[in-house]
Design a protein around this motif. Structure first.
Motif, PDB file in Angstrom:
ATOM      1  N   GLN A   1      -3.823   9.535  18.446  1.00 44.68           N
ATOM      2  CA  GLN A   1      -4.088   8.796  17.222  1.00 44.68           C
ATOM      3  C   GLN A   1      -2.868   8.008  16.780  1.00 44.68           C
ATOM      4  N   ASN A   2      -1.689   8.633  16.897  1.00 46.12           N
ATOM      5  CA  ASN A   2      -0.464   7.936  16.522  1.00 46.12           C
ATOM      6  C   ASN A   2      -0.233   6.723  17.409  1.00 46.12           C
ATOM      7  N   THR A   3      -0.514   6.898  18.718  1.00 49.73           N
ATOM      8  CA  THR A   3      -0.375   5.779  19.639  1.00 49.73           C
ATOM      9  C   THR A   3      -1.324   4.655  19.268  1.00 49.73           C
ATOM     10  N   MET A   4      -2.579   5.031  18.950  1.00 52.81           N
ATOM     11  CA  MET A   4      -3.568   4.039  18.562  1.00 52.81           C
ATOM     12  C   MET A   4      -3.127   3.286  17.317  1.00 52.81           C
ATOM     13  N   ASN A   5      -2.637   4.037  16.328  1.00 50.62           N
ATOM     14  CA  ASN A   5      -2.208   3.402  15.078  1.00 50.62           C
ATOM     15  C   ASN A   5      -1.050   2.443  15.312  1.00 50.62           C
ATOM     16  N   ARG A   6      -0.096   2.871  16.123  1.00 49.25           N
ATOM     17  CA  ARG A   6       1.053   2.003  16.390  1.00 49.25           C
ATOM     18  C   ARG A   6       0.625   0.728  17.099  1.00 49.25           C
ATOM     19  N   THR A   7      -0.324   0.861  18.041  1.00 52.45           N
ATOM     20  CA  THR A   7      -0.784  -0.306  18.781  1.00 52.45           C
ATOM     21  C   THR A   7      -1.498  -1.286  17.868  1.00 52.45           C
ATOM     22  N   MET A   8      -2.402  -0.772  17.023  1.00 57.98           N
ATOM     23  CA  MET A   8      -3.151  -1.648  16.133  1.00 57.98           C
ATOM     24  C   MET A   8      -2.280  -2.238  15.027  1.00 57.98           C
ATOM     25  N   ASP A   9      -1.182  -1.557  14.698  1.00 57.89           N
ATOM     26  CA  ASP A   9      -0.265  -2.103  13.701  1.00 57.89           C
ATOM     27  C   ASP A   9       0.245  -3.480  14.110  1.00 57.89           C
ATOM     28  N   ARG A  10       0.342  -3.708  15.418  1.00 56.91           N
ATOM     29  CA  ARG A  10       0.899  -4.972  15.894  1.00 56.91           C
ATOM     30  C   ARG A  10      -0.028  -6.160  15.638  1.00 56.91           C
ATOM     31  N   VAL A  11      -1.313  -5.888  15.384  1.00 54.90           N
ATOM     32  CA  VAL A  11      -2.237  -7.003  15.188  1.00 54.90           C
ATOM     33  C   VAL A  11      -2.860  -6.993  13.785  1.00 54.90           C
ATOM     34  N   LYS A  12      -2.269  -6.223  12.869  1.00 56.58           N
ATOM     35  CA  LYS A  12      -2.811  -6.184  11.510  1.00 56.58           C
ATOM     36  C   LYS A  12      -2.765  -7.549  10.831  1.00 56.58           C
ATOM     37  N   HIS A  13      -1.805  -8.364  11.227  1.00 59.72           N
ATOM     38  CA  HIS A  13      -1.699  -9.685  10.607  1.00 59.72           C
ATOM     39  C   HIS A  13      -2.719 -10.669  11.169  1.00 59.72           C
ATOM     40  N   LEU A  14      -3.391 -10.292  12.259  1.00 57.30           N
ATOM     41  CA  LEU A  14      -4.361 -11.179  12.902  1.00 57.30           C
ATOM     42  C   LEU A  14      -5.765 -10.801  12.430  1.00 57.30           C
TER      43      LEU A  14
ATOM     44  N   ARG B   1      -9.099 -11.553  33.065  1.00 59.89           N
ATOM     45  CA  ARG B   1      -7.957 -10.645  33.170  1.00 59.89           C
ATOM     46  C   ARG B   1      -7.217 -10.431  31.849  1.00 59.89           C
ATOM     47  N   ARG B   2      -7.098 -11.461  31.019  1.00 58.33           N
ATOM     48  CA  ARG B   2      -6.288 -11.347  29.802  1.00 58.33           C
ATOM     49  C   ARG B   2      -7.121 -11.371  28.521  1.00 58.33           C
ATOM     50  N   SER B   3      -8.407 -11.109  28.625  1.00 58.26           N
ATOM     51  CA  SER B   3      -9.263 -11.140  27.448  1.00 58.26           C
ATOM     52  C   SER B   3      -8.886 -10.034  26.463  1.00 58.26           C
ATOM     53  N   ARG B   4      -8.661 -10.387  25.212  1.00 56.31           N
ATOM     54  CA  ARG B   4      -8.392  -9.370  24.190  1.00 56.31           C
ATOM     55  C   ARG B   4      -9.611  -8.468  23.995  1.00 56.31           C
ATOM     56  N   LEU B   5     -10.787  -9.079  23.896  1.00 55.86           N
ATOM     57  CA  LEU B   5     -11.999  -8.307  23.661  1.00 55.86           C
ATOM     58  C   LEU B   5     -12.386  -7.618  24.960  1.00 55.86           C
ATOM     59  N   ARG B   6     -12.239  -6.293  24.972  1.00 52.62           N
ATOM     60  CA  ARG B   6     -12.420  -5.512  26.183  1.00 52.62           C
ATOM     61  C   ARG B   6     -12.570  -4.048  25.781  1.00 52.62           C
ATOM     62  N   TRP B   7     -12.799  -3.178  26.762  1.00 54.30           N
ATOM     63  CA  TRP B   7     -12.845  -1.742  26.501  1.00 54.30           C
ATOM     64  C   TRP B   7     -11.426  -1.175  26.546  1.00 54.30           C
ATOM     65  N   LEU B   8     -11.054  -0.512  25.464  1.00 56.12           N
ATOM     66  CA  LEU B   8      -9.768   0.173  25.420  1.00 56.12           C
ATOM     67  C   LEU B   8     -10.010   1.660  25.219  1.00 56.12           C
ATOM     68  N   ALA B   9      -9.288   2.482  25.966  1.00 56.78           N
ATOM     69  CA  ALA B   9      -9.300   3.916  25.684  1.00 56.78           C
ATOM     70  C   ALA B   9      -8.772   4.125  24.277  1.00 56.78           C
ATOM     71  N   GLU B  10      -9.210   5.210  23.631  1.00 55.34           N
ATOM     72  CA  GLU B  10      -8.826   5.435  22.233  1.00 55.34           C
ATOM     73  C   GLU B  10      -7.310   5.457  22.048  1.00 55.34           C
ATOM     74  N   GLU B  11      -6.590   5.998  23.036  1.00 58.13           N
ATOM     75  CA  GLU B  11      -5.156   6.080  22.871  1.00 58.13           C
ATOM     76  C   GLU B  11      -4.475   4.728  23.035  1.00 58.13           C
ATOM     77  N   GLN B  12      -5.228   3.718  23.521  1.00 60.49           N
ATOM     78  CA  GLN B  12      -4.658   2.389  23.667  1.00 60.49           C
ATOM     79  C   GLN B  12      -4.938   1.517  22.457  1.00 60.49           C
ATOM     80  N   LYS B  13      -5.994   1.807  21.726  1.00 64.12           N
ATOM     81  CA  LYS B  13      -6.416   0.923  20.641  1.00 64.12           C
ATOM     82  C   LYS B  13      -5.412   0.908  19.488  1.00 64.12           C
TER      83      LYS B  13
END
Length: 278
Positions: free
Chosen positions: A23-36, A266-278
């Motif tokens: 969950q922490n990993t997921m939160n950190r990853t999504m933090d990077r796109v909160k401005h988008l 290959r570089r599509s943002r919209l894709r399947w991410l494992a929960e720990e990647q999101k």
């Protein structure tokens, strides 16, 4: 019993710790796109490319354009190969509002990057006019911006499958149809399909007429993401097929819904991410 408890306790603690770490990993990853966020105007763009050139078109596209739009305040949500159409290339981009659409498109298509690559890109395309101009059906129904593909940790590129259901709705019936269809959408979610957006036609004049948009709406577009072909074939497709008759019976549609299966490039943002990647 005490011995059993002593054995199980470390396992429970480890599981909890793993869950918290994911969950922490997921939160950190999504933090990077909160401005988008908050892209209220969406173009659903379906191109026809020359036979045998689709992969080349995708390579050029991904090499030059997604970050250019992002720098200008827009976003490329994702880009895809249409599975049942070997010359179909689909992508979606978002703008903050309708005025931003005109400003960003003018800046891009009259700018130096497009001027450099326009000949190459246009030479690979047959048609680029199949474009739906959309908006989120509700504030929470917009397309989620996922983190960019990580070339180090996602060495295989974008994974998963995106599904788009396009409903040609009778005039002034989008909200009524959306209420009828919500039971179906809830069934998709319960089957493990991640809802990626619920969109409807944005009925406004085309404020960048150099890029045509369709005027045969209204449409409702539902987007989802599935993990793999097995999920698509055994979970999603049966639900979608069963729902066709019930939705057609509502009398709110102008024709048979279109189901578009989209394989992320290959570089599509919209894709399947494992929960720990999101």
């Amino acid at each position: 019993m005490n011995r059993f408890l002593m054995m199980i306790l470390p396992l429970t603690v480890s599981a909890l710790a793993f869950g918290q770490t994911a969950q922490n990993t997921m939160n950190r990853t999504m933090d990077r796109v909160k401005h988008l966020t908050d892209f209220q105007v969406i173009e659903f763009r379906r191109y026809t490319v020359k036979e045998g050139e689709r992969e080349h078109f995708a390579e050029y596209f991904e090499g030059y354009f997604p970050e250019a739009f992002q720098q200008m305040g827009a976003i490329a949500f994702g880009q895809f190969f249409e599975r049942k159409n070997p010359i179909g290339f689909t992508w979606m981009r978002g703008f903050k509002n309708i005025d931003a659409r005109a400003v960003v498109n003018a800046g891009f298509y009259y700018g130096p990057l497009w001027r450099e690559h326009a000949f190459t890109m246009n030479s690979l395309m047959v048609d680029s006019d199949n474009v739906l101009l959309l908006r989120p059906l509700s504030p929470e129904g917009g397309i989620t911006v996922l983190p960019a593909v990580d070339p180090v940790t996602e060495t295989k590129g974008a994974q998963g499958i995106v599904v788009a259901q396009i409903f040609a709705v009778n005039a002034n019936s989008v909200d009524a149809f959306a209420q009828q269809a919500e039971t179906m959408f809830a069934g998709y979610r319960a089957a493990g399909v991640r809802e990626a957006g619920v969109l409807m036609t944005l009925d406004v004049p085309n404020n960048f007429p150099q890029l045509p948009i369709r005027t045969d709406g209204p449409y409702l577009v539902w987007l989802g993401i599935v993990k793999d072909n097995q999920t698509l074939e055994t979970r999603f497709n049966p639900l979608a097929e069963r729902s066709l008759h019930s939705l057609s019976a509502t009398g709110l549609l102008r024709g048979t819904p279109e189901l578009v299966i989209l394989d992320p490039t290959r570089r599509s943002r919209l894709r399947w991410l494992a929960e720990e990647q999101k």
